[in-house]
Design a protein around this motif. Structure first.
Motif: not given
Length: 763
Positions: A401-413, A698-703
């Motif tokens: 999950l952490p790598p996917l959260l990092g990618r999702a946060a970067a794309r959202i930003c 974004c990352a913490l919310g998704l986590a």
């Protein structure tokens, strides 16, 4: 010859007013400037703070491991000292000893009945004297938790001293029966020659210790929840700034070999690690003088139990500090200066190949997909196999999950900042965040790696068994108004005194072994007059002639009729008697437990006092109480998991924030050109907000949503009566957001100072 006109040189921001020099002085000045630059580099401050945090965490780990050992050693010594020693065959006992139990608000504790056989017998440890008939010594913790304990067991003679208790929070009672009742002469009574076993028993000897957590469990929790963060902190501190070229003089940075670089690394970590160990070691040492009550669990640790730590802890902490310094030197990478033989592309004038943008790895998605299928399959299967499959799937999901959260946060930003191209701070922060998804993956890993398993453990540990769940519902409906009273064998006069000691409105039934009045064998029979039997539920008819199964006697099932199935005697038949069940009649001659229907909220307390005053070795309980007590005691073990997880989560959250802040400061040099046009701290704070704050939110919310969804699946399909993880996840998210906000604010302020130092005004 024409005169060349003199051009006026304008001072500009960042210009160097003095011409450069050459020679030995130039190299010395450059080295001094580099050393000064290095001393004021805020990235080194971040690394130093990370090392300080490592020292504090290591001190807490060392203190916790030593405290567990010292406390359990002291507990075992005191428990062994109060353990009775059976008298040898053929010798006269000096005292009689019998252990019973009682409960209060779903907590069980020991009630030890003692009686001296010779006047010179020494009393149990913790008692100044033997209790007189009808007196009791109660532990201070039980008096604080249970106010009726001052009168339930007789006259209060005093409290049990510390040397007679396993720990200050133990619930324990020493009682001597009143005149007319004896401890001697029963199968469960032990004739003893004194107190003091040679060593601790393999199994808990006392009822009050039945649900104590083993020492090995606490060591495992310490290793997982504190040992892992210490290792991560040390590795992160060693890797911070590892790719940055060394600016120290060549005499110190090159040509010294591994030993020289190890000395440099030791010089960088000795003081921060020592400062962290000292900052945490001083208050922890003070706790050995005052004692402490652990949060969440409420477990009191006495100062006397921690006395060995007053000299052991400083020595162990010094050893841990030395080991950490050596590990940091070993983990710190050696940065080699660029040389002429690196590659052809490094030659002057050679074209540097453009690095291709790496494709994101597919393994996080594969792990999450595989784990998700296992989670769904486990939830659908249920039982023990489904639980194992669910745990395996949860571990796979949390790992990927952490790598996917990092990618999702970067794309959202990137999406959020791509529209605001007119805002320099927004554009710069968004581009920085979009290029570094791995930084956010590491920063939000604490919420996933620590709180994810903690939430699952909370749900699973607090889940009750089917029997405990049904008994809990039954207990709420009964409200302590139906009791089961057992005792050692007694005569009819003792039974009559017990019935007479109850309130006038209380109803009494009796369970006798064997079948009907003719003596034919069969299941136990509940005996009482028709009015008392009707108090359990509406009767079809009163069975006066023979014993009838309970479901044929009562019109419908009520909580009181259901409670009969939860008692120790099992399913019963019902038969009416001509008089009260406590009267000396043939129906009450055989031994058997009483069923008491109380008439008021204080009915259980009256029944307890009446049984202790009239019956030998009595025990009063609520149907299904054993199942509820065991389930609740198991649920309380989750507090220890949460206590350790809270410390580990905070340490890992601070570690992620330090790595995020250091990565942001590494790119602060790119802010120099726009800072010249939009100078001031506000610009850098806005850049930090878009570069760190928005992606981390974004990352913490998704986590939080992901871990909450996994816990919800567990709660809905596998552990329906488990505790809700919403409070844990909410507090964890709030702490993570607070740490992220502090890192964002610190990054903006330090970046502003960094850019200002790089762009000095000429003097």
């Amino acid at each position: 010859m024409s005169r060349v006109p003199r051009v006026r040189r304008l001072r500009r921001r960042g210009a160097i007013t003095q011409p450069p020099t050459t020679g030995p002085r130039a190299s010395t000045d450059t080295a001094d400037t580099a050393d000064a630059t290095r001393r004021h580099d805020p990235r080194l401050t971040v690394r130093a703070l990370c090392l300080v945090l490592t020292g504090m965490a290591a001190a807490l780990l060392v203190w916790g491991a030593q405290a567990v050992h010292a406390v359990y050693e002291a507990r075992e010594t005191r428990v062994a000292a109060r353990t009775p020693v059976p008298a040898a065959p053929g010798t006269r006992p000096v005292a009689w000893w019998n252990q019973g139990d009682d409960s209060w608000r779903e907590r069980v504790f020991s009630v030890v009945r003692v009686e001296p056989a010779v006047p010179s017998a020494p009393p149990p440890p913790g008692l100044p004297r033997w209790p007189e008939p009808g007196e009791a010594f109660v532990s201070p913790a039980l008096l604080g938790l249970m106010p009726p304990a001052a009168t339930r067991y007789g006259d209060l003679a005093g409290t049990v001293a510390r040397e007679g208790l396993a720990d200050p929070g133990e619930l324990f009672v020493y009682v001597r029966p009143p005149s007319g009742l004896r401890v001697q002469g029963y199968e469960t009574t032990l004739g003893i020659s004194g107190f003091g076993a040679r060593g601790p028993a393999a199994d808990p000897y006392f009822v009050s210790q039945s649900f104590d957590r083993p020492r090995s469990d606490l060591h495992t929790l310490l290793a997982c929840q504190l040992g892992l963060p210490v290792a991560v902190l040390l590795i992160v501190a060693a890797r911070l700034g590892a790719r940055r070229p060394d600016r120290r003089p060549a005499a110190y940075a090159t040509g010294t070999g591994r030993f020289g670089h190890a000395r440099i690394a030791l010089g960088a970590c000795v003081r921060p690690l020592g400062a962290g160990a000292l900052l945490a070691g001083v208050p922890l040492t003070a706790l050995t003088l005052t004692g402490v009550r652990l949060p969440l669990t409420g477990y009191p640790v006495a100062a006397g139990d921690l006395a060995p730590l007053r000299w052991q802890f400083p020595i162990a902490l010094a050893g841990a500090w030395a080991v950490l310094c050596l590990l940091f030197a070993a983990l710190h990478p050696r940065v080699r200066p660029p040389g002429p033989a690196r590659s052809r592309a490094a030659r002057p004038g050679a074209a540097r190949p453009r690095a291709a943008r790496p494709q994101p790895s597919a393994w996080p998605g594969v792990l999450c997909l595989t784990g998700g299928l296992a989670v769904v399959s486990g939830a659908a299967t249920g039982q023990a196999t489904g639980t194992r499959l669910f745990v395996l799937g949860t571990a796979l999901v949390l790992a990927g999950l952490p790598p996917l959260l990092g990618r999702a946060a970067a794309r959202i930003c990137a999406r959020l900042t791509g529209r605001g191209t007119g805002d320099a701070a927004r554009l710069a922060g968004g581009r920085w965040a979009a290029a570094r998804p791995a930084v956010f993956a590491r920063a939000c890993a604490a919420l996933v790696v620590v709180l994810g398993p903690a939430a699952q453990a909370l749900v699973m540990v607090t889940d009750l068994t089917d029997a405990a769940r049904n008994a809990t519902v039954l207990g709420r409906r009964l409200d302590d108004r139906l009791l089961e009273v057992r005792s050692a064998p007694a005569d009819a006069r003792a039974h009559a005194r017990f019935v007479a000691a109850l309130a006038p409105g209380d109803r009494v039934l009796r369970v006798v072994p064997g079948g009907d009045a003719s003596g034919t064998g069969g299941p136990p029979v509940l005996v009482g007059d028709c009015g008392d039997l009707a108090a359990l539920g509406a009767l079809r008819s009163c069975p006066r002639e023979r014993a009838v199964p309970a479901h044929q006697v009562y019109r419908q099932r009520t909580p009181r009729t259901e409670a009969l199935r939860w008692m120790g005697f099992g399913p019963v038949h019902v038969r009416a008697a001509g008089s009260r069940a406590g009267s000396p009649s043939p129906a009450t001659a055989p031994q058997g437990p009483f069923v008491v229907l109380t008439s008021g909220p204080e009915g259980r307390e009256r029944a307890e006092r009446a049984a202790l005053a009239t019956l030998p070795l009595p025990q009063v309980g609520v149907p299904g109480d054993d199942d509820v007590i065991g389930g609740r005691a198991r649920a309380r073990q989750a507090d220890w998991v949460l206590l350790m997880a809270a410390a580990g989560f905070l340490l890992l959250a601070l570690t992620g924030a330090a790595g995020l802040l250091h990565a942001f400061l590494d790119g602060a040099a790119a802010l120099r050109p726009p800072a010249g046009y939009a100078g001031g701290v506000r610009f850098h704070l806005r850049v930090a907000w878009w570069a760190m704050g928005v992606p981390m939110v974004c990352a913490l919310g998704l986590a939080t949503v992901s871990t909450g969804l996994l816990a919800g699946v567990n709660l809905g399909f596998l552990s329906p009566s488990g505790g809700s993880p919403l409070g844990l996840l909410g507090v964890g998210l709030a702490v993570a957001l607070a740490v992220c906000a502090a890192a964002t604010l610190g990054g903006g302020l330090l970046a502003a100072r960094y850019a200002h130092r790089w762009g000095k005004r000429g003097g």
